[in-house]
Design a protein around this motif. Structure first.
Motif, PDB file in Angstrom:
ATOM      1  N   ILE A  11       0.849  -1.185   0.000  1.00 35.97           N
ATOM      2  CA  ILE A  11       0.000   0.000   0.000  1.00 35.97           C
ATOM      3  C   ILE A  11       0.885   1.236   0.000  1.00 35.97           C
ATOM      4  CG2 ILE A  11      -1.665   1.372   1.327  1.00 35.97           C
ATOM      5  CD1 ILE A  11      -2.849  -1.255   2.312  1.00 35.97           C
ATOM      6  N   ARG A  12       0.563   2.184  -0.862  1.00 39.93           N
ATOM      7  CA  ARG A  12       1.228   3.485  -0.870  1.00 39.93           C
ATOM      8  C   ARG A  12       0.487   4.377   0.125  1.00 39.93           C
ATOM      9  NH1 ARG A  12       3.845   4.934  -6.512  1.00 39.93           N
ATOM     10  NH2 ARG A  12       4.137   2.848  -7.346  1.00 39.93           N
ATOM     11  N   ALA A  13       1.078   4.559   1.278  1.00 38.22           N
ATOM     12  CA  ALA A  13       0.414   5.250   2.383  1.00 38.22           C
ATOM     13  C   ALA A  13       0.640   6.752   2.323  1.00 38.22           C
ATOM     14  CB  ALA A  13       0.936   4.702   3.712  1.00 38.22           C
ATOM     15  N   ALA A  14      -0.440   7.515   2.465  1.00 39.90           N
ATOM     16  CA  ALA A  14      -0.326   8.975   2.521  1.00 39.90           C
ATOM     17  C   ALA A  14       0.399   9.397   3.789  1.00 39.90           C
ATOM     18  CB  ALA A  14      -1.706   9.616   2.455  1.00 39.90           C
ATOM     19  N   ARG A  74      -4.496   8.294  -4.990  1.00 44.45           N
ATOM     20  CA  ARG A  74      -4.870   9.315  -4.020  1.00 44.45           C
ATOM     21  C   ARG A  74      -5.710   8.788  -2.863  1.00 44.45           C
ATOM     22  NH1 ARG A  74      -5.873  12.792  -8.988  1.00 44.45           N
ATOM     23  NH2 ARG A  74      -3.788  13.588  -9.351  1.00 44.45           N
ATOM     24  N   ALA A  75      -6.518   7.760  -3.100  1.00 44.11           N
ATOM     25  CA  ALA A  75      -7.393   7.284  -2.031  1.00 44.11           C
ATOM     26  C   ALA A  75      -7.931   5.903  -2.351  1.00 44.11           C
ATOM     27  CB  ALA A  75      -8.558   8.254  -1.834  1.00 44.11           C
ATOM     28  N   GLY A  76      -8.472   5.257  -1.332  1.00 51.66           N
ATOM     29  CA  GLY A  76      -9.157   3.977  -1.501  1.00 51.66           C
ATOM     30  C   GLY A  76      -8.276   2.899  -2.079  1.00 51.66           C
ATOM     31  N   SER A  77      -8.872   2.032  -2.870  1.00 48.46           N
ATOM     32  CA  SER A  77      -8.121   0.898  -3.406  1.00 48.46           C
ATOM     33  C   SER A  77      -7.077   1.333  -4.425  1.00 48.46           C
ATOM     34  CB  SER A  77      -9.069  -0.137  -4.019  1.00 48.46           C
ATOM     35  OG  SER A  77      -9.798   0.438  -5.086  1.00 48.46           O
ATOM     36  N   GLY A  78      -7.109   2.600  -4.844  1.00 50.93           N
ATOM     37  CA  GLY A  78      -6.053   3.113  -5.707  1.00 50.93           C
ATOM     38  C   GLY A  78      -4.709   3.164  -5.006  1.00 50.93           C
ATOM     39  N   ARG A  79      -4.710   3.057  -3.692  1.00 45.17           N
ATOM     40  CA  ARG A  79      -3.467   3.036  -2.923  1.00 45.17           C
ATOM     41  C   ARG A  79      -2.826   1.648  -2.904  1.00 45.17           C
ATOM     42  NH1 ARG A  79      -1.522   7.441  -1.232  1.00 45.17           N
ATOM     43  NH2 ARG A  79      -2.845   9.190  -0.718  1.00 45.17           N
ATOM     44  N   VAL A  80      -3.588   0.605  -3.273  1.00 46.98           N
ATOM     45  CA  VAL A  80      -3.002  -0.732  -3.339  1.00 46.98           C
ATOM     46  C   VAL A  80      -2.086  -0.761  -4.555  1.00 46.98           C
ATOM     47  CG1 VAL A  80      -3.431  -3.191  -3.650  1.00 46.98           C
ATOM     48  CG2 VAL A  80      -4.964  -1.830  -2.213  1.00 46.98           C
ATOM     49  N   ASP A  81      -0.806  -0.954  -4.306  1.00 48.07           N
ATOM     50  CA  ASP A  81       0.164  -0.895  -5.384  1.00 48.07           C
ATOM     51  C   ASP A  81       0.219  -2.202  -6.172  1.00 48.07           C
ATOM     52  OD1 ASP A  81       2.564   0.818  -6.444  1.00 48.07           O
ATOM     53  OD2 ASP A  81       3.219  -1.274  -6.381  1.00 48.07           O
TER      54      ASP A  81
END
Length: 151
Positions: A11-14, A74-81
């Motif tokens: 996960i790409r964490a903010a 930026r958010a949600g499942s889009g953060r799963v790399d």
């Protein structure tokens, strides 16, 4: 069958620290060792295995971009790399993908004993299949740049 199990997800964490604290507190994952990648991150463990790789999502991080590529996450499942699977029989998998005309890329990371294949599903989700590294392994697909890992 080449796939043995799911290995980890990334996960790409903010907010790296907030994400790590959440997974530790909510799911009981434990902070553990991580190779010396040249970008911020944490590996969280369950049952002695690193099941979640967190990386700090920063637009200006050239090292992360070089390793994982660019993402609009930026958010949600889009953060799963990506989703990583543990495999066996590297050559069989390479030949299968080549015979199907399925594009894939490869990287070897001897420091952590891995030979990695990367491909994308029809929706653009990156799938990594990890095989044991051996100096005798051959690349059958295009090679990704070598990864710099500190000892």
């Amino acid at each position: 069958m080449n796939i043995q199990r799911i290995d980890h997800f990334t996960i790409r964490a903010a907010d790296l620290d907030a994400s790590a604290a959440f997974y530790q507190r909510a799911l009981g994952l434990a902070d553990g060792p991580r190779p010396g990648f040249r970008f911020p991150g944490k590996w969280l463990y369950a049952g002695g295995a690193p099941v979640l790789h967190l990386v700090a999502a920063r637009e200006d991080d050239a090292e992360l971009q070089a390793y994982l590529g660019g993402r609009d996450a930026r958010a949600g499942s889009g953060r799963v790399d990506h989703i990583a699977l543990r495999g066996q029989n590297l050559v069989d998998m390479q030949m299968r993908l080549l015979s199907l005309g399925q594009p894939f890329y490869e990287r070897v990371v001897p420091e952590i004993g891995e030979h990695q294949l990367f491909l994308q599903d029809p929706d653009g989700v990156t799938i990594e299949v990890i095989f044991p590294y051996s100096p005798n392994n051959r690349m059958a697909g295009p090679a990704l740049p070598p990864l710099a890992v500190s000892p």
